[in-house]
Scaffold this active site. Structure first.
Site, mmCIF file in Angstrom:
data_model
loop_
_atom_site.group_PDB
_atom_site.id
_atom_site.type_symbol
_atom_site.label_atom_id
_atom_site.label_comp_id
_atom_site.label_asym_id
_atom_site.label_seq_id
_atom_site.Cartn_x
_atom_site.Cartn_y
_atom_site.Cartn_z
ATOM 1 N N ARG A 1 74.358 20.613 20.809
ATOM 2 C CA ARG A 1 73.758 21.901 20.446
ATOM 3 C C ARG A 1 73.463 22.671 21.732
ATOM 4 O O ARG A 1 72.707 22.185 22.576
ATOM 5 C CB ARG A 1 72.482 21.638 19.643
ATOM 6 C CG ARG A 1 71.706 22.895 19.318
ATOM 7 C CD ARG A 1 70.523 22.612 18.379
ATOM 8 N NE ARG A 1 69.782 23.832 18.176
ATOM 9 C CZ ARG A 1 68.586 24.092 18.713
ATOM 10 N NH1 ARG A 1 67.953 23.188 19.445
ATOM 11 N NH2 ARG A 1 68.003 25.246 18.505
ATOM 12 N N GLU B 1 63.281 28.639 17.429
ATOM 13 C CA GLU B 1 61.825 28.730 17.568
ATOM 14 C C GLU B 1 61.336 30.176 17.674
ATOM 15 O O GLU B 1 60.788 30.580 18.718
ATOM 16 C CB GLU B 1 61.353 27.907 18.771
ATOM 17 C CG GLU B 1 61.709 26.442 18.668
ATOM 18 C CD GLU B 1 61.151 25.612 19.822
ATOM 19 O OE1 GLU B 1 60.555 26.179 20.753
ATOM 20 O OE2 GLU B 1 61.314 24.377 19.787
ATOM 21 N N HIS C 1 68.281 31.723 22.036
ATOM 22 C CA HIS C 1 67.262 30.795 22.532
ATOM 23 C C HIS C 1 66.457 31.533 23.606
ATOM 24 O O HIS C 1 66.479 31.190 24.776
ATOM 25 C CB HIS C 1 67.921 29.523 23.053
ATOM 26 C CG HIS C 1 66.998 28.350 23.195
ATOM 27 N ND1 HIS C 1 67.218 27.134 22.569
ATOM 28 C CD2 HIS C 1 65.854 28.187 23.884
ATOM 29 C CE1 HIS C 1 66.262 26.285 22.885
ATOM 30 N NE2 HIS C 1 65.413 26.902 23.696
ATOM 31 N N GLU D 1 65.625 19.533 17.552
ATOM 32 C CA GLU D 1 65.038 19.145 18.848
ATOM 33 C C GLU D 1 63.917 18.157 18.591
ATOM 34 O O GLU D 1 63.125 18.334 17.668
ATOM 35 C CB GLU D 1 64.411 20.327 19.589
ATOM 36 C CG GLU D 1 65.359 21.243 20.271
ATOM 37 C CD GLU D 1 64.643 22.366 21.024
ATOM 38 O OE1 GLU D 1 63.492 22.169 21.484
ATOM 39 O OE2 GLU D 1 65.244 23.447 21.121
ATOM 40 N N TYR E 1 57.640 18.305 18.033
ATOM 41 C CA TYR E 1 57.135 17.663 19.255
ATOM 42 C C TYR E 1 55.790 16.989 19.055
ATOM 43 O O TYR E 1 55.563 15.894 19.550
ATOM 44 C CB TYR E 1 57.030 18.697 20.389
ATOM 45 C CG TYR E 1 58.405 19.090 20.899
ATOM 46 C CD1 TYR E 1 59.039 18.346 21.876
ATOM 47 C CD2 TYR E 1 59.091 20.166 20.362
ATOM 48 C CE1 TYR E 1 60.317 18.663 22.316
ATOM 49 C CE2 TYR E 1 60.361 20.499 20.790
ATOM 50 C CZ TYR E 1 60.976 19.737 21.772
ATOM 51 O OH TYR E 1 62.251 20.044 22.189
ATOM 52 N N ASN F 1 62.431 21.732 14.753
ATOM 53 C CA ASN F 1 62.089 21.158 16.060
ATOM 54 C C ASN F 1 60.693 20.589 15.957
ATOM 55 O O ASN F 1 59.770 21.270 15.496
ATOM 56 C CB ASN F 1 62.101 22.231 17.156
ATOM 57 C CG ASN F 1 63.510 22.696 17.488
ATOM 58 O OD1 ASN F 1 64.479 22.229 16.910
ATOM 59 N ND2 ASN F 1 63.624 23.625 18.425
HETATM 60 O O1 IFM Z 1 62.385 23.301 26.495
HETATM 61 C C1 IFM Z 1 61.931 23.691 25.244
HETATM 62 C C2 IFM Z 1 63.054 24.299 24.447
HETATM 63 O O2 IFM Z 1 63.634 25.366 25.107
HETATM 64 C C3 IFM Z 1 62.546 24.787 23.118
HETATM 65 N N1 IFM Z 1 61.812 23.755 22.431
HETATM 66 C C4 IFM Z 1 60.818 23.047 23.159
HETATM 67 C C5 IFM Z 1 61.383 22.529 24.467
HETATM 68 C C6 IFM Z 1 60.296 21.767 25.246
HETATM 69 O O3 IFM Z 1 59.231 22.610 25.540
#
Ligand code: IFM
Length: 473
Positions: free
Chosen positions: A93, A182, A137, A378, A312, A310
């Site tokens: 990706r 995002e 992005h 992600e 985290y 995504n």
């Molecule tokens: O590096 C970023 C990415 O560009 C978008 N999602 C989160 C990642 C980590 O912060």
């Protein structure tokens, strides 16, 4: 042999079949983004984006780091694709730099810019790696920001034109398209808190930006579909479970409000065709939603083929009791909410490691919003890496991936149509306002000589892909 340096239950897989197997055809990938890796910012006709301007503005990024060179991927692309092939990636990706393929954000295509992505896609296909193209992005061409940026409605139309230009040029060899990556970050960090480009700090503008990003998304889906009827189209949102710090009604309300701004602001219009009623009420003091025109929500909710998530970490919040935090906020109308840390292990970003949050998020998207295929587009972690004898034994990152993949597997077991997973990131890269000080890569990049060293997590991931699964715990 399991890896002796790994925490118990985590390691390179033993011989024999994987104990936790993913469905056949599960799409194993890794992700990057143009400004974070390409460099070559003034080559072959590329013009500045908001991130060039922002990173070159003193005080905006740590130590004044910029993406001017980054991982020099623009020049090293064939070797980087070979690396992907060595890892056995099934998909890659990447994002297209708008300023590279349509300098100034309007008008004719820049052939030399498009040629780079054509070569990239052809290289990927030569190794049987499925290209997954993200159109946006975060790197808006600077002239479009000068004309008002995302708070201006016209930018949505410009984005659709650009999407069509890319689909016309690359749609014969790319099947998977993501419109936005995002949009929360583009809108609320770019125009609210100002910690991302273009660095503006106005809550009302942030809300307008969010709406126009979604409008651009819907228009782009229609444009790409018209150009390439068979393409698989989606959007990627960054989602966080939002948990109240205590069981008090005030904390529950704080969690509802942050969930509204973080998650439902995007999920509801895109997948249900409406803004949440409670969110509209929360935002009464910030906007009258006069920028939302008749017909916008029908465009925004144009049917998709897949949804990208995504993930985290989780947000744990409590209602503020004192004055709001000083400085601009990414939470218009909810500036008083406090973000609480639970004292559990964190990554180098200070983000709590919370793998169950991935399971919760995937289940919620499926249960409350859609039956569409879902992809984790992600997931990953920054940690401080050490090179010892030319090796990087990043057991903390490896453990992060392992735990989150177990959560992904549990999601599938519970009926979530999860079809793939992209590790963030293939390479260490330019981590936006943090510059090169945070490393998310499975492959280390030495920024002095651009050497690539696959870390332990990369070798482990290659083995997971090969076996289509994880070891028993
Ligand atoms: O590096 C970023 C990415 O560009 C978008 N999602 C989160 C990642 C980590 O912060």
């Amino acid at each position: 042999m399991s890896n002796p340096a790994s925490p118990p239950g985590v390691g390179l897989l033993d011989e024999g079949p994987a104990a936790l197997t993913f469905p056949p055809g599960f799409l194993w990938g890794a992700a990057t983004a143009a400004y974070q890796i390409e460099g070559a910012v003034a080559e072959d006709g590329r013009t500045p984006s908001i991130w060039d301007t922002f990173s070159h503005t003193p005080g905006r990024t740590v130590a004044g780091h910029t993406g001017d060179v980054a991982c020099d991927h623009y020049h090293r692309m064939p070797a980087d694709v070979r690396l992907m092939a060595d890892l056995g990636l099934k998909s890659y990706r990447f994002s297209v730099s708008w300023s590279r393929v349509q300098p100034d954000g309007a008008g004719p295509a820049n052939q030399r810019g498009l040629d780079f992505y054509r070569r990239l896609v052809d290289e990927l296909r030569a190794y049987d790696i499925e290209p997954w193209l993200t159109l946006y992005h975060w790197d808006l061409p600077q002239p479009l920001e000068d004309a008002g940026g995302w708070p201006a409605r016209d930018t949505a139309g410009r984005f659709a034109d650009y999407a069509q230009l890319v689909a016309d040029a690359l749609g014969d060899r790319v099947n998977h398209f993501t419109t936005l990556n995002e949009p929360w970050c583009s809108a609320f960090l770019g125009y609210g808190s100002g910690v991302h480009a273009p660095g503006r700090t106005n809550g009302t503008d942030a809300l307008r930006a969010g709406h126009h990003l979604m409008l651009g998304h819907g228009l782009a889906v229609r444009a790409v579909r018209a150009s390439r009827p068979g393409a698989q189209l989606g959007v990627t949102v960054n989602l966080y479970p939002v948990t109240p710090a205590t069981d008090s009604p005030a904390d529950a309300d704080a969690a509802r409000r942050i969930d509204g701004l973080m998650n439902r602001f995007f999920l509801d219009p895109i997948l249900r065709g409406s803004y949440p009623t409670d969110l509209r009420a929360d935002l009464r003091g910030v906007t009258d939603f006069g920028h939302v025109r008749d017909g916008d929500l029908a465009i925004i909710s144009t049917p998709l083929d897949q949804v990208g998530v995504n993930y985290y970490t989780r947000h744990v919040v409590s209602a503020g009791t004192g004055p709001a935090e000083p400085g601009p906020s990414p939470w218009p109308g909810s500036e008083d909410v406090r973000f609480v840390s639970r004292g559990i292990p964190v990554t180098d970003m200070d983000w709590e490691v919370d793998a169950p949050g991935l399971l919760e998020t995937l289940q919620r998207v499926h249960r409350e919003y859609t039956d569409l295929p879902i992809y984790v587009t992600e997931n990953g972690a920054a940690f401080v890496d050490e090179v010892v004898d030319g090796r990087v034994d990043d057991t903390d990152r490896l453990a992060y991936f392992d735990a989150h993949l177990r959560a992904a597997h549990a999601a599938i077991d519970s009926g979530v149509p999860l079809k793939g997973y992209f590790a963030w990131s293939l390479l260490d890269n330019f981590e936006w306002a943090w510059g090169y000080t945070k490393r998310f890569g499975m492959v280390r990049v030495d920024y002095d000589d651009q050497a690539r060293i696959p870390k332990s997590s990369a070798r482990w991931y290659a083995e997971v892909i090969r076996r289509n699964g994880l070891a028993a715990q």
